[in-house]
Scaffold this motif. Structure first.
Motif, PDB file in Angstrom:
ATOM      1  N   ASP A   1       0.858  -1.181   0.000  1.00  0.00           N
ATOM      2  CA  ASP A   1       0.000   0.000   0.000  1.00  0.00           C
ATOM      3  C   ASP A   1       0.895   1.232   0.000  1.00  0.00           C
ATOM      4  O   ASP A   1       1.499   1.576   1.015  1.00  0.00           O
ATOM      5  CB  ASP A   1      -0.906  -0.011   1.231  1.00  0.00           C
ATOM      6  CG  ASP A   1      -1.900   1.139   1.244  1.00  0.00           C
ATOM      7  OD1 ASP A   1      -1.867   1.978   0.315  1.00  0.00           O
ATOM      8  OD2 ASP A   1      -2.714   1.211   2.192  1.00  0.00           O
ATOM      9  N   VAL A   2       1.003   1.903  -1.145  1.00  0.00           N
ATOM     10  CA  VAL A   2       1.905   3.053  -1.251  1.00  0.00           C
ATOM     11  C   VAL A   2       1.426   4.231  -0.414  1.00  0.00           C
ATOM     12  O   VAL A   2       2.226   5.094  -0.041  1.00  0.00           O
ATOM     13  CB  VAL A   2       2.075   3.479  -2.724  1.00  0.00           C
ATOM     14  CG1 VAL A   2       2.684   2.349  -3.550  1.00  0.00           C
ATOM     15  CG2 VAL A   2       0.753   3.933  -3.327  1.00  0.00           C
ATOM     16  N   CYS A   3       0.133   4.278  -0.098  1.00  0.00           N
ATOM     17  CA  CYS A   3      -0.380   5.376   0.729  1.00  0.00           C
ATOM     18  C   CYS A   3       0.122   5.286   2.161  1.00  0.00           C
ATOM     19  O   CYS A   3       0.229   6.309   2.858  1.00  0.00           O
ATOM     20  CB  CYS A   3      -1.909   5.377   0.706  1.00  0.00           C
ATOM     21  SG  CYS A   3      -2.620   5.726  -0.910  1.00  0.00           S
ATOM     22  N   MET A   4       0.440   4.062   2.599  1.00  0.00           N
ATOM     23  CA  MET A   4       0.919   3.865   3.961  1.00  0.00           C
ATOM     24  C   MET A   4       2.411   3.551   4.018  1.00  0.00           C
ATOM     25  O   MET A   4       3.123   4.001   4.907  1.00  0.00           O
ATOM     26  CB  MET A   4       0.133   2.724   4.623  1.00  0.00           C
ATOM     27  CG  MET A   4      -1.364   2.986   4.722  1.00  0.00           C
ATOM     28  SD  MET A   4      -1.754   4.381   5.805  1.00  0.00           S
ATOM     29  CE  MET A   4      -1.205   3.725   7.382  1.00  0.00           C
ATOM     30  N   GLN A   5       2.879   2.762   3.045  1.00  0.00           N
ATOM     31  CA  GLN A   5       4.251   2.261   3.081  1.00  0.00           C
ATOM     32  C   GLN A   5       5.181   2.951   2.104  1.00  0.00           C
ATOM     33  O   GLN A   5       6.399   2.773   2.176  1.00  0.00           O
ATOM     34  CB  GLN A   5       4.249   0.744   2.808  1.00  0.00           C
ATOM     35  CG  GLN A   5       3.375  -0.041   3.773  1.00  0.00           C
ATOM     36  CD  GLN A   5       3.106  -1.449   3.280  1.00  0.00           C
ATOM     37  OE1 GLN A   5       3.237  -1.739   2.093  1.00  0.00           O
ATOM     38  NE2 GLN A   5       2.726  -2.330   4.196  1.00  0.00           N
ATOM     39  N   GLY A   6       4.641   3.715   1.181  1.00  0.00           N
ATOM     40  CA  GLY A   6       5.471   4.381   0.192  1.00  0.00           C
ATOM     41  C   GLY A   6       5.889   3.453  -0.939  1.00  0.00           C
ATOM     42  O   GLY A   6       5.445   2.309  -1.037  1.00  0.00           O
ATOM     43  N   PHE A   7       6.769   3.966  -1.789  1.00  0.00           N
ATOM     44  CA  PHE A   7       7.237   3.225  -2.959  1.00  0.00           C
ATOM     45  C   PHE A   7       8.530   2.498  -2.578  1.00  0.00           C
ATOM     46  O   PHE A   7       9.623   3.049  -2.645  1.00  0.00           O
ATOM     47  CB  PHE A   7       7.469   4.177  -4.130  1.00  0.00           C
ATOM     48  CG  PHE A   7       6.226   4.874  -4.582  1.00  0.00           C
ATOM     49  CD1 PHE A   7       5.434   4.363  -5.601  1.00  0.00           C
ATOM     50  CD2 PHE A   7       5.829   6.062  -3.961  1.00  0.00           C
ATOM     51  CE1 PHE A   7       4.284   5.005  -6.010  1.00  0.00           C
ATOM     52  CE2 PHE A   7       4.667   6.720  -4.370  1.00  0.00           C
ATOM     53  CZ  PHE A   7       3.896   6.185  -5.389  1.00  0.00           C
ATOM     54  N   ARG A   8       8.394   1.249  -2.183  1.00  0.00           N
ATOM     55  CA  ARG A   8       9.531   0.483  -1.687  1.00  0.00           C
ATOM     56  C   ARG A   8      10.308  -0.166  -2.823  1.00  0.00           C
ATOM     57  O   ARG A   8       9.770  -0.467  -3.882  1.00  0.00           O
ATOM     58  CB  ARG A   8       9.038  -0.601  -0.727  1.00  0.00           C
ATOM     59  CG  ARG A   8       8.295  -0.075   0.505  1.00  0.00           C
ATOM     60  CD  ARG A   8       7.751  -1.219   1.347  1.00  0.00           C
ATOM     61  NE  ARG A   8       6.824  -2.048   0.586  1.00  0.00           N
ATOM     62  CZ  ARG A   8       6.317  -3.197   1.017  1.00  0.00           C
ATOM     63  NH1 ARG A   8       6.667  -3.663   2.203  1.00  0.00           N
ATOM     64  NH2 ARG A   8       5.464  -3.878   0.270  1.00  0.00           N
ATOM     65  N   ASN A   9      11.620  -0.361  -2.560  1.00  0.00           N
ATOM     66  CA  ASN A   9      12.500  -1.112  -3.458  1.00  0.00           C
ATOM     67  C   ASN A   9      12.633  -0.492  -4.841  1.00  0.00           C
ATOM     68  O   ASN A   9      12.847  -1.204  -5.834  1.00  0.00           O
ATOM     69  CB  ASN A   9      12.019  -2.566  -3.592  1.00  0.00           C
ATOM     70  CG  ASN A   9      11.909  -3.270  -2.259  1.00  0.00           C
ATOM     71  OD1 ASN A   9      12.753  -3.091  -1.380  1.00  0.00           O
ATOM     72  ND2 ASN A   9      10.852  -4.050  -2.081  1.00  0.00           N
ATOM     73  N   VAL A  10      12.494   0.826  -4.933  1.00  0.00           N
ATOM     74  CA  VAL A  10      12.729   1.503  -6.206  1.00  0.00           C
ATOM     75  C   VAL A  10      14.175   1.988  -6.229  1.00  0.00           C
ATOM     76  O   VAL A  10      14.819   2.094  -5.179  1.00  0.00           O
ATOM     77  CB  VAL A  10      11.757   2.682  -6.404  1.00  0.00           C
ATOM     78  CG1 VAL A  10      10.319   2.183  -6.418  1.00  0.00           C
ATOM     79  CG2 VAL A  10      11.948   3.739  -5.319  1.00  0.00           C
ATOM     80  N   PRO A  11      14.748   2.279  -7.385  1.00  0.00           N
ATOM     81  CA  PRO A  11      16.153   2.714  -7.454  1.00  0.00           C
ATOM     82  C   PRO A  11      16.417   3.956  -6.601  1.00  0.00           C
ATOM     83  O   PRO A  11      15.586   4.868  -6.525  1.00  0.00           O
ATOM     84  CB  PRO A  11      16.349   3.011  -8.947  1.00  0.00           C
ATOM     85  CG  PRO A  11      15.336   2.167  -9.641  1.00  0.00           C
ATOM     86  CD  PRO A  11      14.155   2.127  -8.730  1.00  0.00           C
ATOM     87  N   GLU A  12      17.579   3.979  -5.971  1.00  0.00           N
ATOM     88  CA  GLU A  12      17.943   5.114  -5.131  1.00  0.00           C
ATOM     89  C   GLU A  12      18.119   6.391  -5.940  1.00  0.00           C
ATOM     90  O   GLU A  12      18.011   7.493  -5.398  1.00  0.00           O
ATOM     91  CB  GLU A  12      19.237   4.796  -4.374  1.00  0.00           C
ATOM     92  CG  GLU A  12      19.088   3.647  -3.369  1.00  0.00           C
ATOM     93  CD  GLU A  12      20.378   3.374  -2.624  1.00  0.00           C
ATOM     94  OE1 GLU A  12      21.381   4.060  -2.940  1.00  0.00           O
ATOM     95  OE2 GLU A  12      20.389   2.494  -1.745  1.00  0.00           O
ATOM     96  N   THR A  13      18.409   6.245  -7.228  1.00  0.00           N
ATOM     97  CA  THR A  13      18.578   7.417  -8.088  1.00  0.00           C
ATOM     98  C   THR A  13      17.258   8.114  -8.389  1.00  0.00           C
ATOM     99  O   THR A  13      17.261   9.209  -8.948  1.00  0.00           O
ATOM    100  CB  THR A  13      19.250   7.012  -9.406  1.00  0.00           C
ATOM    101  OG1 THR A  13      18.498   5.948 -10.022  1.00  0.00           O
ATOM    102  CG2 THR A  13      20.668   6.532  -9.161  1.00  0.00           C
ATOM    103  N   GLY A  14      16.154   7.479  -8.025  1.00  0.00           N
ATOM    104  CA  GLY A  14      14.850   8.086  -8.236  1.00  0.00           C
ATOM    105  C   GLY A  14      14.137   7.535  -9.445  1.00  0.00           C
ATOM    106  O   GLY A  14      14.693   6.762 -10.230  1.00  0.00           O
TER     107      GLY A  14
END
Length: 348
Positions: free
Chosen positions: A214-227
């Motif tokens: 749930d991105v509304c609660m947990q955010g965008f996990r495991n995406v590249p650190e560069t954005g």
């Protein structure tokens, strides 16, 4: 690394053989001779592979292929070919053994006769029209616009929140190839597993990373650190995900949200405007009307001869064409787009 090791071993072997035969080979000479033999072996293998490729059927459906059977604008079926299986639909029973080995673009009919279906390769457009609706899906009138608004290009990184049935995911994946990647999130565990199975069936797991969360609660996990370069939100409350998007969206990147209600647009736009984090906020509504063209029999006129009425065809026209409105698969909501402000603007 493997090739250099092979050459070195071959050179050593060549030197040993020469020594055993009473001759001498310098290491450099032995390596050159071994390298030549290695290159010849590679060329032979390449030639053999090319020969096999030349005789292999091209553009032909094989066992295990994911294909589309097209009957009409609204009658499209997707299926995975398996030897011995049968697909039943309103057009009849189609034996997979009859489809395997058939060239793509060919017409096929049931063994007992009936209307034909076209055997086609799957595309995002055909997948959207034939997939199983686990949720309300977005169609290509909106998909094409949101891809343009997000400025999706090959090699970029994009996030999607609200995978649903995967209709948008397949189109984003095609636009990101080659070299790009899509991180898609679905909060419903079962739907995420089903979507992942679909992506595996489509052969898109090398570009689509499907995650449960749930991105509304947990955010965008495991995406590249560069954005990430862009984010698409198909959520009931997209404004809750925007603060999490701030942590991974690059400056100048865009967010596009899809909402069926104008009240959702109002709350999301207010979040975009807060503290000047986003600018160029716009809303779009897409309405596309599809028209079909069909042929009609020529008009007939009545003739009176000897007190009797007869019908005769007009001699001037043999075929007439007319247009008619088709089922509209377009408007299902509103698209809201915003661009993240540059870092120097936020610092002011």
């Amino acid at each position: 690394m493997a090739d250099s090791e092979t050459v070195s071993k071959a050179a050593a072997g060549a030197a040993v053989i020469a020594e055993g035969q009473g001759g001498t080979l310098e290491p450099a000479q032995a390596e050159a001779e071994a390298k030549t033999e290695f290159e010849v072996e590679v060329e032979v293998e390449a030639a053999a592979a090319a020969e096999v490729s030349a005789v292999a059927p091209q553009g032909v459906a094989v066992d295990g292929d994911f294909v589309v059977l097209w009957g009409s604008y609204t009658k499209i079926f997707s299926v995975v070919l398996n030897t011995g299986s049968i697909t039943n639909n309103r057009f009849g029973s189609f034996h997979h053994d009859d489809l395997i080995g058939l060239a793509y673009g060919s017409k096929t009919r049931p063994r007992k006769g009936g209307p034909w279906l076209a055997l086609l390769r799957p595309t995002p457009e055909l997948i959207t029209q034939s997939l199983v609706h686990r949720t309300q899906i977005i169609y290509h009138a909106d998909i094409s616009l949101l891809i343009g608004l997000l400025d999706v290009q090959p090699g970029r990184i994009v996030c999607e929140a609200g995978t649903g049935s995967g209709s948008v995911s397949t189109s984003l994946a095609r636009a990101l190839l080659p070299g790009g990647q899509l991180f898609t999130f679905e909060f419903h565990a079962d739907r995420q597993k089903q979507a992942l199975a679909d992506f595996q069936r489509y052969g898109l797991t090398d570009v689509i990373v499907s995650q449960h969360g749930d991105v509304c609660m947990q955010g965008f996990r495991n995406v590249p650190e560069t954005g990430v370069d862009g984010i698409f939100l198909d959520l009931p409350m997209p404004w809750l995900a925007i603060p999490h998007a701030d942590k991974c969206l690059v400056h100048g990147g865009r967010i596009v949200t899809f909402s069926p209600c104008i009240e959702q647009i109002d709350k999301t736009a207010a979040e975009f405007r807060r503290d000047g984090r986003y600018f160029d906020i716009r809303m779009f509504e897409t309405m596309a009307m599809n028209w079909g063209v069909k042929t009609e029999a020529p008009a007939k006129r009545r003739k009176v001869a000897a007190g009797e009425c007869t019908e005769a065809e007009e001699p001037t026209a043999s075929v007439l064409a007319s247009s008619f409105p088709m089922q509209m698969r377009s408007h299902t909501g509103y698209l809201l787009v915003a661009t993240r402000s540059p870092a120097d603007e936020l610092a002011r």
